[in-house]
Design an enzyme around this catalytic site. Structure first.
Site, PDB file in Angstrom:
ATOM      1  CG  HIS A  32      38.439 105.623  84.601  1.00 57.81           C
ATOM      2  ND1 HIS A  32      38.637 106.523  85.624  1.00 57.81           N
ATOM      3  CD2 HIS A  32      37.844 106.321  83.611  1.00 57.81           C
ATOM      4  CE1 HIS A  32      38.185 107.711  85.256  1.00 57.81           C
ATOM      5  NE2 HIS A  32      37.692 107.617  84.047  1.00 57.81           N
ATOM      6  CG  ASP A  52      35.444 107.423  81.355  1.00 55.01           C
ATOM      7  OD1 ASP A  52      35.104 108.015  82.395  1.00 55.01           O
ATOM      8  OD2 ASP A  52      36.550 107.573  80.808  1.00 55.01           O
ATOM      9  CD  GLU A  79      40.450 107.272  81.701  1.00 59.32           C
ATOM     10  OE1 GLU A  79      39.981 107.558  80.605  1.00 59.32           O
ATOM     11  OE2 GLU A  79      40.587 108.123  82.603  1.00 59.32           O
ATOM     12  CD  GLU A  80      40.638 110.723  84.648  1.00 57.26           C
ATOM     13  OE1 GLU A  80      41.164 111.322  83.694  1.00 57.26           O
ATOM     14  OE2 GLU A  80      39.416 110.712  84.863  1.00 57.26           O
ATOM     15  CG  ASP A 140      36.169 111.412  84.630  1.00 53.85           C
ATOM     16  OD1 ASP A 140      36.280 110.196  84.453  1.00 53.85           O
ATOM     17  OD2 ASP A 140      36.957 112.248  84.150  1.00 53.85           O
ATOM     18  CG  HIS A 182      39.388 115.920  84.520  1.00 55.96           C
ATOM     19  ND1 HIS A 182      40.330 115.723  83.547  1.00 55.96           N
ATOM     20  CD2 HIS A 182      38.750 114.737  84.660  1.00 55.96           C
ATOM     21  CE1 HIS A 182      40.254 114.469  83.104  1.00 55.96           C
ATOM     22  NE2 HIS A 182      39.289 113.852  83.760  1.00 55.96           N
TER      23      HIS A 182
END
Ligand code: ZN
Length: 461
Positions: free
Chosen positions: A257, A334, A305-306, A269, A420
C-alpha cells in the site's frame, strides 16, 4: 518490462519456466543477479522521494490527499519508463476527518488534550452530561449491561472483548448521548488510542487512557464532550503495472500500500513495502531479457489501505471471474523496515511460505512467522481462497525477550515506536533490514514468476 525496450539487456535474468520440483539452491542461484541489482541505496532513494512528497504536501501521503496522489504519479512514471504497462484504478472510499480536536472537559477535572482521541466514524456533536458506566460489565458487550442506564448521560465503557461498534450500539440504544471508551489497562493497552467504528456512530465517541477512565469512573463528573468532523466520500486510486504475458496465462500479483495515515509521512508504514516492490519491479525490468516468464507479474501499489483495505478490495471485486481464477499467488509487503525489527514470513499456503523460508535458509538468516490475520492488503485475496504470502518486520506490538534474542533489538519496546505517528519518517527505518527484506521479496517474485506450478500447493522438497 517491455521486451522491445529491454532486448538490449537480454540474458542477465532467466525468466524461462523451471521444472516442477522445487530446488532451493537453483532458485537461490537464479535470483542472484536480481538481488545484486536491488541495493540499499536504491531503496533509500525511493524512501527519500516519499519523504519529500509528504513534506511538500502537509506532512502525509494519506488517501484522497495530494501526498498520495503525487506518490501514485511518481511510481507510475518510473514504472512506465521501465517499460511496464501502467494503469490507474480509481475507486471511492468513505472518509472521516476532524475539523477541530475533540473536547472532553469537566470543571475541576484536569484532562490533557492529547489524551483524547476521536474514533473514526464518530458522530459530530457537543453534549454536556454526567459520565455514567453501565450497570453490568464495563466492557458493555451485551445490551443487558445497560440495564437501568440514565438516558441522556455519557456512557463510560472499557475497550476490549467486542468491537467498538458493538459497545457504542448498546450505549446509544440505552439512550447515551455520547460514549467515552477507556483503554483496557492490560500490557501495551494503557495509553491514548485511536480506533475505527465500522459504521458511522449516532453519537460522539472518544477514546481515553486507562488511568483517565478509572478516574472518570470514580468521580463520575458532568463532562462536556464535543466532536467536530466532516464525513463523506472521496476518490483514490491503485497503480497497476503489468509485465509481459507469461506462458501459463497466470498472474503473480505483488503489492504494497502506497498511502500513509494522515498523522505522518508513512515511511516505514508503508514507504518500506512500496520501495521494496518498486525497486524489485524496476530492477527486474532492467535485467529482464527477451524470455517470457511462466507467469505474468503484476505490481500493485494499493490506495486507501489505511481506511480499510479499500484499494485492494476494490481490485479484487472488479477483477473478472476468469482473471481471478488465474491469480497464482498474491504477495504483500507492509512494514518491512521497522527500526526494532523481527524478520517475519506470513503464515499461509506452504508453497509460498516455502519460497521465503528457503530463501532465508540459503541466505543464512533467521526468520519467524506471523499470522497477519486481516490487517493488510493480502486479506481480501486470502478470504477469496487465493494463495497469499508476504513479509513483515513488526508494528506497534511490544518486542518480547524471545524476539530480541532471535532478531536483536530491544525487548520491551515496540517494533516500530513511530507506528502511525508523525515521526514515521526517514529516521524510522532499519536500512539493513529493509535491504534484506527487499532481497527476499525480489527472490520470491522471480521464483514465483518462473514457476509454472506457482500457487499450487506442492510438498516442500
Ligand atoms: Zn501499512
Amino acid at each position: 518490462m517491455s521486451a522491445a525496450r529491454h532486448a538490449v539487456l537480454a540474458g542477465a535474468l532467466c525468466l524461462a519456466a523451471v521444472p516442477a520440483a522445487a530446488d532451493p539452491a537453483a532458485e537461490f542461484e537464479a535470483s542472484a543477479a536480481l538481488r545484486e541489482a536491488v541495493t540499499e541505496e536504491g531503496l533509500l532513494g525511493h524512501l527519500r522521494s516519499f519523504q519529500r512528497i509528504a513534506e511538500e504536501n502537509g506532512g502525509n501521503r494519506a488517501a484522497g490527499r495530494p501526498g498520495h496522489e503525487l506518490s501514485a504519479d511518481h511510481v507510475a512514471a518510473l514504472l512506465e519508463q521501465a517499460g511496464y504497462t501502467v494503469r490507474f484504478e480509481r475507486f471511492e472510499f468513505p472518509f472521516f476527518e476532524e475539523t477541530v480536536p475533540p473536547v472532553l472537559a469537566a470543571p475541576g477535572f484536569a484532562v490533557e488534550r492529547d489524551q483524547i482521541r476521536t474514533l473514526a466514524n464518530s458522530a459530530s456533536g457537543d453534549v454536556t452530561a454526567p459520565v455514567v458506566p453501565p450497570s453490568g460489565s464495563p466492557l458493555a458487550c451485551e445490551a443487558s449491561d445497560f440495564q437501568g442506564f440514565t438516558r441522556g448521560a455519557v456512557a463510560l465503557v472499557q475497550r476490549g472483548t467486542c468491537t467498538f461498534q458493538t459497545k457504542v450500539g448498546h450505549a446509544a440504544a440505552a439512550g447515551a448521548k455520547g460514549v467515552v471508551i477507556y483503554n483496557e489497562g492490560t500490557e501495551g493497552r494503557t495509553g491514548p488510542f485511536r480506533g475505527q467504528l465500522g459504521d458511522p456512530a449516532p453519537v460522539p465517541v472518544v477514546g481515553v487512557p486507562a488511568d483517565l477512565g478509572a478516574r472518570l469512573r470514580e468521580v463520575r463528573p458532568e463532562v462536556r464532550l464535543a466532536v467536530e468532523a466532516r464525513t463523506g466520500t472521496r476518490s483514490s486510486r491503485n497503480v497497476l503495472a503489468d509485465g509481459p504475458e507469461g506462458t501459463t496465462g497466470n498472474t503473480v500479483l505483488v503489492g504494497a500500500h502506497l498511502d500513509s495515515v494522515p498523522e505522518g509521512p508513512g515511511i516505514n508504514d508503508n514507504g518500506s513495502g512500496s520501495a521494496v516492490v518498486l525497486e524489485t519491479a524496476l530492477r527486474m525490468a532492467e535485467l529482464g531479457g527477451g524470455e517470457r516468464p511462466a507467469n505474468r507479474v503484476r505490481f500493485a501499489f494499493w490506495g486507501a489501505e489505511e481506511v480499510g483495505l479499500v484499494g485492494s478490495r476494490h481490485h479484487l471485486q472488479s477483477l473478472p471471474e476468469e482473471e481471478r481464477g488465474r491469480l497464482a499467488a498474491v504477495l504483500n509487503f507492509d512494514m518491512v523496515g521497522s527500526p526494532n525489527s523481527a524478520r517475519l514470513v506470513y503464515d499461509g499456503p506452504a508453497a509460498i511460505g516455502r519460497v521465503f523460508r528457503d530463501y532465508f535458509d540459503s541466505a543464512g538468516l533467521e526468520a519467524g512467522s506471523t499470522p497477519m490475520r486481516g490487517g493488510s492488503d493480502h486479506a481480501p485475496f486470502a478470504r477469496a481462497g487465493i494463495p497469499t504470502g508476504g513479509l513483515y518486520t513488526g508494528a506497534g506490538e511490544i518486542k518480547s525477550e524471545e524476539s530480541a534474542a532471535r532478531f536483536g533489538g530491544t525487548a520491551g519496546q515496540p517494533y516500530d515506536p513511530c507506528y502511525h505517528q508523525a515521526c514515521d519518517d526517514l529516521t524510522n527505518i532499519d536500512a539493513a533490514m529493509l535491504h534484506q527484506m527487499a532481497d527476499a521479496a525480489a527472490h520470491a517474485v522471480l521464483t514465483l514468476a518462473r514457476d509454472p506450478e506457482a500457487g499450487k500447493d506442492r510438498e516442500p522438497s
